[in-house]
Motif scaffolding. Structure first.
Motif, PDB file in Angstrom:
ATOM      1  N   LEU A 168       0.844  -1.185   0.000  1.00  0.00           N
ATOM      2  CA  LEU A 168       0.000   0.000   0.000  1.00  0.00           C
ATOM      3  C   LEU A 168       0.884   1.241   0.000  1.00  0.00           C
ATOM      4  CD1 LEU A 168      -2.753   1.440   0.347  1.00  0.00           C
ATOM      5  CD2 LEU A 168      -2.456   1.136   2.828  1.00  0.00           C
ATOM      6  N   ALA A 216      -6.152  -5.162 -12.989  1.00  0.00           N
ATOM      7  CA  ALA A 216      -7.021  -4.535 -12.000  1.00  0.00           C
ATOM      8  C   ALA A 216      -8.374  -5.246 -11.999  1.00  0.00           C
ATOM      9  CB  ALA A 216      -7.204  -3.060 -12.334  1.00  0.00           C
ATOM     10  N   PRO A 222      -3.683   6.334  -8.216  1.00  0.00           N
ATOM     11  CA  PRO A 222      -4.687   5.333  -7.822  1.00  0.00           C
ATOM     12  C   PRO A 222      -5.007   4.341  -8.938  1.00  0.00           C
ATOM     13  CG  PRO A 222      -5.311   7.475  -6.985  1.00  0.00           C
ATOM     14  CD  PRO A 222      -4.105   7.701  -7.860  1.00  0.00           C
ATOM     15  N   ASP A 229      -3.044   2.968 -10.855  1.00  0.00           N
ATOM     16  CA  ASP A 229      -2.006   1.937 -10.937  1.00  0.00           C
ATOM     17  C   ASP A 229      -2.317   0.750 -10.027  1.00  0.00           C
ATOM     18  OD1 ASP A 229       0.384   4.596 -11.070  1.00  0.00           O
ATOM     19  OD2 ASP A 229      -0.313   3.361 -12.749  1.00  0.00           O
ATOM     20  N   THR A 230      -3.358   0.867  -9.233  1.00  0.00           N
ATOM     21  CA  THR A 230      -3.738  -0.228  -8.341  1.00  0.00           C
ATOM     22  C   THR A 230      -4.100  -1.464  -9.144  1.00  0.00           C
ATOM     23  OG1 THR A 230      -4.530   1.265  -6.613  1.00  0.00           O
ATOM     24  CG2 THR A 230      -5.429  -0.966  -6.627  1.00  0.00           C
ATOM     25  N   GLN A 261       0.300  -7.616  -5.062  1.00  0.00           N
ATOM     26  CA  GLN A 261      -0.698  -6.559  -5.060  1.00  0.00           C
ATOM     27  C   GLN A 261      -0.050  -5.204  -4.831  1.00  0.00           C
ATOM     28  OE1 GLN A 261      -4.280  -6.704  -5.386  1.00  0.00           O
ATOM     29  NE2 GLN A 261      -4.041  -4.475  -5.481  1.00  0.00           N
ATOM     30  N   THR A 316      -1.394  -1.357  -4.214  1.00  0.00           N
ATOM     31  CA  THR A 316      -2.565  -0.520  -3.942  1.00  0.00           C
ATOM     32  C   THR A 316      -2.106   0.905  -3.706  1.00  0.00           C
ATOM     33  OG1 THR A 316      -3.735  -2.393  -2.940  1.00  0.00           O
ATOM     34  CG2 THR A 316      -4.580  -0.192  -2.473  1.00  0.00           C
ATOM     35  N   VAL A 317      -2.633   1.815  -4.495  1.00  0.00           N
ATOM     36  CA  VAL A 317      -2.288   3.227  -4.387  1.00  0.00           C
ATOM     37  C   VAL A 317      -3.515   3.968  -3.865  1.00  0.00           C
ATOM     38  CG1 VAL A 317      -1.374   5.258  -5.548  1.00  0.00           C
ATOM     39  CG2 VAL A 317      -0.743   2.948  -6.344  1.00  0.00           C
ATOM     40  N   SER A 318      -3.417   4.427  -2.635  1.00  0.00           N
ATOM     41  CA  SER A 318      -4.573   5.051  -1.992  1.00  0.00           C
ATOM     42  C   SER A 318      -4.115   5.930  -0.849  1.00  0.00           C
ATOM     43  CB  SER A 318      -5.532   3.973  -1.465  1.00  0.00           C
ATOM     44  OG  SER A 318      -6.595   4.556  -0.737  1.00  0.00           O
TER      45      SER A 318
END
Length: 115
Positions: free
Chosen positions: A11, A40, A87, A89-90, A110, A112-114
């Motif tokens: 993340l 995705a 985001p 790129d998630t 995984q 996750t960009v957030s």
């Protein structure tokens, strides 16, 4: 037979960076064309970066200027440096190896960009 194991996902906040690693088994790693794909939820798997056995590279438009693919044949390892993450790129990022019609995939890591 080649086994591929990805690591380095996680993340990260928008604008952040990650480095993904793909460790390969076997002793003919240098002969393989290598690539990173991502998928995705609800989307098809897409290639984001490719490096041939002779070092030529190709990047998807979405990756140009932000992602860098590299490989260390002595360590049987491929990398994907990700910067300025967004985001969108998630996804699950997969390592791919190919040689003369033989295709191998890792299990994915995984990203996750957030915020």
């Amino acid at each position: 037979q080649v086994q591929l194991v990805e690591s380095g996902g996680g993340l990260v906040q928008p604008g952040g960076s990650l480095r993904l690693t793909c460790a390969a088994s076997g002793n003919i790693f240098s002969f393989y064309d290598m690539a990173w794909y991502r998928q995705a939820p609800g989307n098809q798997r897409e290639m984001v970066a490719f490096m041939s056995s002779d070092g030529s590279t190709y990047y998807a438009d979405s990756a140009k200027g932000r992602f860098t693919i590299s490989r260390d044949n002595d360590k049987n390892t491929m990398y994907l440096q990700l910067i300025s993450l967004k985001p969108e790129d998630t996804a699950v990022y997969y390592c791919y190896a190919g040689w003369y019609g033989n295709h191998f995939w890792g299990q994915g890591t995984q990203v996750t960009v957030s915020s």
